[in-house]
Design an enzyme around this catalytic site. Structure first.
Site, PDB file in Angstrom:
ATOM      1  N   HIS A 183      41.173  26.980 127.678  1.00 22.48           N
ATOM      2  CA  HIS A 183      40.946  25.387 127.092  1.00 22.48           C
ATOM      3  C   HIS A 183      42.450  24.622 127.576  1.00 22.48           C
ATOM      4  CE1 HIS A 183      40.230  22.000 124.126  1.00 22.48           C
ATOM      5  NE2 HIS A 183      39.222  22.151 124.592  1.00 22.48           N
ATOM      6  N   LYS A 185      45.015  22.645 129.388  1.00 24.35           N
ATOM      7  CA  LYS A 185      45.038  21.344 130.677  1.00 24.35           C
ATOM      8  C   LYS A 185      46.321  20.910 131.010  1.00 24.35           C
ATOM      9  CE  LYS A 185      41.985  20.261 126.945  1.00 24.35           C
ATOM     10  NZ  LYS A 185      40.810  20.845 127.304  1.00 24.35           N
ATOM     11  N   ASP A 190      54.727  21.428 143.072  1.00 21.96           N
ATOM     12  CA  ASP A 190      56.016  21.734 143.770  1.00 21.96           C
ATOM     13  C   ASP A 190      56.957  22.395 142.781  1.00 21.96           C
ATOM     14  OD1 ASP A 190      55.031  20.687 145.934  1.00 21.96           O
ATOM     15  OD2 ASP A 190      56.162  18.690 145.945  1.00 21.96           O
ATOM     16  N   ASN A 200      40.637  16.643 130.379  1.00 21.29           N
ATOM     17  CA  ASN A 200      40.091  17.687 131.170  1.00 21.29           C
ATOM     18  C   ASN A 200      40.129  17.277 132.600  1.00 21.29           C
ATOM     19  OD1 ASN A 200      39.398  19.915 129.184  1.00 21.29           O
ATOM     20  ND2 ASN A 200      37.970  18.199 128.378  1.00 21.29           N
ATOM     21  N   HIS A 398      40.026  11.763 121.998  1.00 16.97           N
ATOM     22  CA  HIS A 398      40.461  13.465 122.187  1.00 16.97           C
ATOM     23  C   HIS A 398      41.750  13.932 122.156  1.00 16.97           C
ATOM     24  CE1 HIS A 398      39.759  16.799 125.325  1.00 16.97           C
ATOM     25  NE2 HIS A 398      38.758  17.129 124.498  1.00 16.97           N
ATOM     26  N   PHE A 420      43.816  28.716 117.867  1.00 14.27           N
ATOM     27  CA  PHE A 420      45.034  29.204 118.058  1.00 14.27           C
ATOM     28  C   PHE A 420      44.952  30.888 117.897  1.00 14.27           C
ATOM     29  CE2 PHE A 420      45.277  25.076 116.262  1.00 14.27           C
ATOM     30  CZ  PHE A 420      46.364  24.494 116.838  1.00 14.27           C
TER      31      PHE A 420
END
Length: 474
Positions: A183, A185, A190, A200, A398, A420
């Site tokens: 899940h 994100k 570099d 997302n 969200h 978790f």
């Protein structure tokens, strides 16, 4: 009759008697001692290698690190004033500035109208990001993508296009490994720049869903450390991979809740670290995400402000259902024992779980004028036009962050047990005192929270007439 595969045990030959006055160890005993000593030596050597970084205090970082809070504000929403830079602009800057490498860890990829079978003009931002990403390998930029194993629910056209462009894509079978999903994100560019937050790899996350994250620039110290989390996903994306126990020393970190990375962030001293979930994916030294979250709550002396899409003191996706009050209990403890003021701003949309609302009302009920316990719960509702309401899985707050007077916690997980215990997620924790040239990260994040809390889009949990018909099916 003996079962197949059972062998006769031969009696060992008798040992010759030892000569008087001399010690004559049995060969089997001597071999066992030598093997044991050799085993203990290797265990000690491995411990020295894996823990050497942990014994050292985290060295300060000399990079000119800059952090910017970035947001996606759904089309049709307005606060009537200047806001933070957009997620779209941050991603476009990161892609455009990539010279050597880009690593992306994502739940899924849905960046075009084709994926969602829509004709929505606001998908153009996601389509532009994907188009720029597909150009990177031709520019000599190494692109790696770690993504949760796709299901029939999620399209794979973006992933195929990335592979055809020359990007390397690995799917991580988290359902098999931990019974969760990937899940997380985040981006790493570099080895010096990064993004982490709630968005997302989905065009809706740029124009139709309210998101919050952080873009960090010119900070190789932080980027390298987050890179170790990515490398763990990358290894687990190999065929038939298993979770190492313990993780090799190359995945370990010395930056954690006890010894955060000390650096100047926007010209102001700060202490920073990344946490990770679930515990099985935490290499030595990495603070588990739940422990980091609870640590931020426990350190608060004045207030705790939380903005999250989903808040459930349960194992949300387990069967049978299980109670999981770890976070809920800690918030109540902060209110009761330290008189901390708690505010909780939770997302409201048609997919909200019905069982969430009794728990929210229960937490709000702790607030009482006679005892002076301060707890407030509000629901955030993203407005929708008739056309916007038809966009699948859109129009929701969200966010996944928390802010106190001492720290900012910017995560990728909803607040229920599965995220978790079983699901792969990560968070950036920033402790930063005031007094610098500009507002600290906690101060900036608090300003975002206060804006949303007092906006026309939020409603008190007790005002059911405003929110009940909008928050899930009853």
């Amino acid at each position: 009759m003996k079962p197949y595969g059972v062998y006769e045990q031969l009696e060992p030959p008798e040992e010759p008697p030892a000569q008087p006055g001399r010690f004559s160890p049995k060969p089997a005993l001597l071999a066992a001692v030598l093997v044991t000593l050799l085993f203990l030596f290797f265990i000690h050597f491995f411990h020295l290698c894996s823990s050497s970084a942990l014994r050292r205090r985290a060295e300060p970082c000399a990079d000119p690190c800059r952090i910017v809070l970035v947001e996606s504000i759904p089309e049709g929403m307005s606060y009537g004033g200047p806001g933070n830079p957009s997620t779209f602009d941050a991603w476009l800057n990161l892609v455009g500035g990539a010279r050597r490498s880009l690593d992306v860890a994502a739940f899924y990829w849905t960046m075009t109208n084709e994926d969602t079978h829509t004709q929505e003009p606001s998908a153009s931002q996601g389509e532009q990001i994907l188009e720029e990403l597909l150009k990177l390998p031709a520019r000599g930029v190494s692109v790696r993508v770690a993504v949760n194993t796709p299901t029939s629910k999620f399209p794979q056209s973006d992933l195929r296009a990335l592979e055809l462009s020359g990007a390397a894509v690995r799917t991580v079978d988290m359902p098999r490994l931990t019974r969760g999903v990937l899940h997380t994100k985040f981006w790493i560019v570099d080895g010096a720049h990064l993004y982490i937050g709630s968005a997302n790899m989905d065009w809706r996350s740029l124009t139709q869903v309210k998101e919050l994250g952080a873009a960090v620039y010119n900070c190789s110290c932080l980027a390298r450390d987050l890179g170790k989390v990515f490398e763990a996903y990358w290894v687990l994306g190999l065929p038939n991979a298993s979770i190492p126990a313990p993780w090799p020393a190359t995945f370990s970190t010395s930056f954690n809740m006890e010894t955060p990375l000390e650096l100047n962030l926007n010209d102001t001293p700060a202490a920073v670290y990344f946490s990770s979930a679930p515990p099985a994916l935490c290499a030595p030294g990495r603070t588990e995400d739940l422990r980091a979250l609870l640590g931020v709550i426990d350190a608060a002396e004045d207030f705790v402000h939380v903005a999250v899409m989903s808040y459930l003191p349960t194992m949300e996706f387990s069967y049978p259902k299980r109670f999981w009050p770890a976070i809920d209990n800690r918030l109540r403890k902060a209110v009761f024992e330290r008189r901390v003021k708690v505010r909780l701003l939770v997302g409201c949309w048609p997919h909200s779980k019905a069982e969430m609302f009794p728990f929210l009302k229960s937490l709000a009920a702790v607030g009482d004028n006679r005892t002076r316990y301060s707890v407030e719960v509000r629901l955030f509702m993203v407005p929708s036009s008739e056309a916007q309401a038809r966009i699948p899985y859109a129009r929701v707050n969200h966010n996944k962050y928390m802010v106190t007077e001492k720290a900012a916690y910017i995560g990728t997980s909803n607040w229920s047990g599965d995220y978790f215990v079983q699901t792969a997620g990560s968070a950036l924790v920033v402790q930063q005192p005031g007094g610098g040239a500009g507002a600290t990260v906690p101060e900036q994040l608090r300003a975002v929270f206060e804006r949303d809390w007092s906006s026309q889009y939020s409603a008190d949990i007790g005002d059911a007439a405003r929110w009940e018909r909008l928050c899930g099916s009853r």
